[in-house]
Motif scaffolding. Sequence first.
Motif, PDB file in Angstrom:
ATOM      1  N   SER A  77       0.842  -1.179   0.004  1.00 54.87           N
ATOM      2  CA  SER A  77       0.088  -0.123  -0.021  1.00 54.87           C
ATOM      3  C   SER A  77       1.006   1.226   0.180  1.00 54.87           C
ATOM      4  CB  SER A  77      -0.881  -0.015   1.249  1.00 54.87           C
ATOM      5  OG  SER A  77      -0.266   0.228   2.238  1.00 54.87           O
ATOM      6  N   PRO A  78       0.348   2.361  -0.337  1.00 50.71           N
ATOM      7  CA  PRO A  78       1.198   3.429  -0.321  1.00 50.71           C
ATOM      8  C   PRO A  78       1.699   3.942   0.919  1.00 50.71           C
ATOM      9  CG  PRO A  78      -0.581   3.932  -1.690  1.00 50.71           C
ATOM     10  CD  PRO A  78      -0.928   2.658  -1.270  1.00 50.71           C
ATOM     11  N   ALA A  79       0.720   3.643   1.936  1.00 52.37           N
ATOM     12  CA  ALA A  79       0.878   4.211   3.380  1.00 52.37           C
ATOM     13  C   ALA A  79       2.035   3.068   3.857  1.00 52.37           C
ATOM     14  CB  ALA A  79      -0.338   4.016   4.129  1.00 52.37           C
ATOM     15  N   ARG A  80       2.119   2.045   3.542  1.00 53.90           N
ATOM     16  CA  ARG A  80       3.174   1.135   3.889  1.00 53.90           C
ATOM     17  C   ARG A  80       4.485   1.428   3.362  1.00 53.90           C
ATOM     18  NH1 ARG A  80       4.865  -0.900   8.535  1.00 53.90           N
ATOM     19  NH2 ARG A  80       6.488  -2.648   8.049  1.00 53.90           N
ATOM     20  N   PHE A  81       4.409   1.776   2.114  1.00 51.38           N
ATOM     21  CA  PHE A  81       5.555   2.209   1.234  1.00 51.38           C
ATOM     22  C   PHE A  81       6.288   3.496   2.087  1.00 51.38           C
ATOM     23  CE2 PHE A  81       7.564   5.126  -1.606  1.00 51.38           C
ATOM     24  CZ  PHE A  81       8.597   4.312  -2.217  1.00 51.38           C
ATOM     25  N   ARG A  82       5.473   4.412   2.382  1.00 48.89           N
ATOM     26  CA  ARG A  82       6.061   5.633   2.944  1.00 48.89           C
ATOM     27  C   ARG A  82       6.700   5.245   4.317  1.00 48.89           C
ATOM     28  NH1 ARG A  82       5.766  10.906   2.989  1.00 48.89           N
ATOM     29  NH2 ARG A  82       4.566  10.962   1.008  1.00 48.89           N
ATOM     30  N   ARG A  83       6.073   4.348   5.178  1.00 44.83           N
ATOM     31  CA  ARG A  83       6.455   3.982   6.277  1.00 44.83           C
ATOM     32  C   ARG A  83       7.945   3.292   6.164  1.00 44.83           C
ATOM     33  NH1 ARG A  83       5.792   4.717  11.532  1.00 44.83           N
ATOM     34  NH2 ARG A  83       5.894   2.901  12.754  1.00 44.83           N
ATOM     35  N   VAL A  84       8.147   2.375   5.084  1.00 46.92           N
ATOM     36  CA  VAL A  84       9.380   1.914   5.254  1.00 46.92           C
ATOM     37  C   VAL A  84      10.274   2.822   4.550  1.00 46.92           C
ATOM     38  CG1 VAL A  84      10.824  -0.116   4.022  1.00 46.92           C
ATOM     39  CG2 VAL A  84       8.447  -0.473   4.910  1.00 46.92           C
ATOM     40  N   ASP A  85      10.146   3.404   3.357  1.00 52.37           N
ATOM     41  CA  ASP A  85      11.136   4.346   2.923  1.00 52.37           C
ATOM     42  C   ASP A  85      11.402   5.685   3.534  1.00 52.37           C
ATOM     43  OD1 ASP A  85      11.424   2.415   0.660  1.00 52.37           O
ATOM     44  OD2 ASP A  85      11.876   3.902  -0.502  1.00 52.37           O
ATOM     45  N   HIS A  86      10.332   6.287   3.954  1.00 53.44           N
ATOM     46  CA  HIS A  86      10.637   7.640   4.707  1.00 53.44           C
ATOM     47  C   HIS A  86      10.670   7.392   6.059  1.00 53.44           C
ATOM     48  CE1 HIS A  86       9.426  11.158   6.526  1.00 53.44           C
ATOM     49  NE2 HIS A  86       9.727  11.713   5.432  1.00 53.44           N
ATOM     50  N   ASP A  87       9.591   6.798   6.843  1.00 49.83           N
ATOM     51  CA  ASP A  87       9.748   6.597   8.319  1.00 49.83           C
ATOM     52  C   ASP A  87      10.753   5.956   8.755  1.00 49.83           C
ATOM     53  OD1 ASP A  87       7.528   8.171   7.879  1.00 49.83           O
ATOM     54  OD2 ASP A  87       6.194   6.657   8.825  1.00 49.83           O
ATOM     55  N   PHE A  88      10.990   4.710   8.387  1.00 50.33           N
ATOM     56  CA  PHE A  88      12.410   4.166   8.802  1.00 50.33           C
ATOM     57  C   PHE A  88      13.413   4.790   8.522  1.00 50.33           C
ATOM     58  CE2 PHE A  88       9.764  -0.360   8.580  1.00 50.33           C
ATOM     59  CZ  PHE A  88       9.010   0.139   9.530  1.00 50.33           C
ATOM     60  N   GLY A  89      13.858   5.303   7.244  1.00 48.32           N
ATOM     61  CA  GLY A  89      14.855   5.807   6.982  1.00 48.32           C
ATOM     62  C   GLY A  89      15.283   7.224   7.449  1.00 48.32           C
ATOM     63  N   VAL A  90      14.255   7.897   7.756  1.00 45.72           N
ATOM     64  CA  VAL A  90      14.579   9.214   8.503  1.00 45.72           C
ATOM     65  C   VAL A  90      14.808   8.985   9.822  1.00 45.72           C
ATOM     66  CG1 VAL A  90      13.881  11.341   9.294  1.00 45.72           C
ATOM     67  CG2 VAL A  90      13.263  10.478   6.788  1.00 45.72           C
ATOM     68  N   ALA A  91      14.025   7.927  10.652  1.00 39.89           N
ATOM     69  CA  ALA A  91      14.386   7.534  11.991  1.00 39.89           C
ATOM     70  C   ALA A  91      15.736   6.933  12.315  1.00 39.89           C
ATOM     71  CB  ALA A  91      13.206   6.571  12.332  1.00 39.89           C
ATOM     72  N   PHE A  92      16.424   6.254  11.042  1.00 36.69           N
ATOM     73  CA  PHE A  92      17.320   5.790  11.308  1.00 36.69           C
ATOM     74  C   PHE A  92      18.621   6.811  11.209  1.00 36.69           C
ATOM     75  CE2 PHE A  92      21.463   4.275   8.962  1.00 36.69           C
ATOM     76  CZ  PHE A  92      21.857   3.702   9.874  1.00 36.69           C
ATOM     77  N   ALA A  93      18.235   7.693  10.185  1.00 38.26           N
ATOM     78  CA  ALA A  93      19.277   8.726  10.258  1.00 38.26           C
ATOM     79  C   ALA A  93      19.223   9.537  11.606  1.00 38.26           C
ATOM     80  CB  ALA A  93      18.860   9.681   9.096  1.00 38.26           C
ATOM     81  N   ARG A  94      18.268   9.877  12.141  1.00 40.05           N
ATOM     82  CA  ARG A  94      18.290  10.329  13.480  1.00 40.05           C
ATOM     83  C   ARG A  94      19.051   9.699  14.456  1.00 40.05           C
ATOM     84  NH1 ARG A  94      12.136  12.124  12.709  1.00 40.05           N
ATOM     85  NH2 ARG A  94      12.405  14.394  11.647  1.00 40.05           N
ATOM     86  N   LEU A  95      18.901   8.320  14.505  1.00 39.59           N
ATOM     87  CA  LEU A  95      19.640   7.338  15.365  1.00 39.59           C
ATOM     88  C   LEU A  95      21.112   7.625  15.306  1.00 39.59           C
ATOM     89  CD1 LEU A  95      18.993   5.055  17.418  1.00 39.59           C
ATOM     90  CD2 LEU A  95      19.374   3.481  15.618  1.00 39.59           C
ATOM     91  N   ALA A  96      21.517   7.339  14.077  1.00 42.02           N
ATOM     92  CA  ALA A  96      22.989   7.620  13.742  1.00 42.02           C
ATOM     93  C   ALA A  96      23.558   8.811  14.138  1.00 42.02           C
ATOM     94  CB  ALA A  96      23.065   7.146  12.236  1.00 42.02           C
ATOM     95  N   ARG A  97      22.736   9.879  14.104  1.00 36.40           N
ATOM     96  CA  ARG A  97      23.323  11.349  14.498  1.00 36.40           C
ATOM     97  C   ARG A  97      23.387  11.218  16.048  1.00 36.40           C
ATOM     98  NH1 ARG A  97      25.842  14.212  15.471  1.00 36.40           N
ATOM     99  NH2 ARG A  97      25.979  16.551  14.904  1.00 36.40           N
ATOM    100  N   ARG A  98      22.323  10.632  16.623  1.00 31.36           N
ATOM    101  CA  ARG A  98      22.457  10.577  17.914  1.00 31.36           C
ATOM    102  C   ARG A  98      23.759   9.783  18.663  1.00 31.36           C
ATOM    103  NH1 ARG A  98      19.437   7.134  21.577  1.00 31.36           N
ATOM    104  NH2 ARG A  98      17.998   6.541  20.110  1.00 31.36           N
ATOM    105  N   ALA A  99      23.908   8.758  17.758  1.00 32.76           N
ATOM    106  CA  ALA A  99      24.987   7.807  18.059  1.00 32.76           C
ATOM    107  C   ALA A  99      26.370   8.650  17.895  1.00 32.76           C
ATOM    108  CB  ALA A  99      25.080   6.645  17.314  1.00 32.76           C
ATOM    109  N   GLY A 100      26.413   9.707  17.253  1.00 32.83           N
ATOM    110  CA  GLY A 100      27.628  10.532  17.113  1.00 32.83           C
ATOM    111  C   GLY A 100      28.110  10.742  15.952  1.00 32.83           C
TER     112      GLY A 100
END
Length: 214
Positions: A77-100
Motif C-alpha cells: 500500500s502507499p501508506a506502508r511504502f511511505r512507512r518503510v522508505d520515509h519513516d524508517f529511513g529518517v528515523a535511522f538517520a536520526r539514530l545514527a546522528r544521536r550515536a555521534g
Amino acid sequence: MVRIVMAGGTGLVGGLLTERLLRRDDVALDSLVRAPTRPGERRIDFERLADDPVTVPIDAADIGICCLGTTLRAAGSPARFRRVDHDFGVAFARLARRAGARRFVLVSSVGAGGRGLYLSVKGEVEAAIRTLGYDRVDILRPSLLLGARADRRPAEAIAQRVAPLLDPLLIGPLARYAPLRADLIAAAIERLIQSTAPGVFVHHVPAIRTLARR
C-alpha cells in the motif's frame, strides 16, 4: 578504526556492501537488521525505531549508511511504502546522528523529488536528512539496479534484461538514467567512507561509476 552503523544491510546493495566492510580490519560495522545471520549484524525493530527512537540502544558511530528501500508492490500500500522508505529511513538517520555520526551516506534514486509516490518520497527523505546536522551527506542516485535480489521483482527482472541494450544510447545528460550494477554502488560507498570534506554531495550514475573504479 571507522565505526559504521548501517540500515538495509540485507538488501541488494546493502548485502554487497556488508561483505566488503566485513573484510576490512579498519572498520567496525554495526548493521541493524530484522533477523541477524552474519557477523556485524544486530537485531532492530524498525517499527519501534520510527515510533519511539530514544528507546532504541545504539553504539557510538562515525558514519551512518542507509540502504533501506522497498517497492509499492512489496509494501502492499502507499501508506506502508511511505512507512518503510520515509519513516524508517529518517528515523535511522536520526539514530545514527544521536550515536555521534558526523557523516551519512544515503542510497536514493535518480529523479528523487519528482512526481509520483516513489520519487516524491525519495525526495522527502533526502530533504529530511539534509536538516539533521551532519557535517557531510553523500546521496547516491542510481537508476535501475542490476543484480540478483532475494525477493522477486518481476517487472524489474524484465527491465534488467532489456536495459543493458539501451545503455550505449544513454550518453550526455541521459547517462544518469543508465542501469548500474549493484556491486558498483557498494564499491562507491566503500570509497566514500574515506571522504571527509564537508557538504552535501549528490552522485548520479557517472559519478558512482567513477568512485567505484577509483
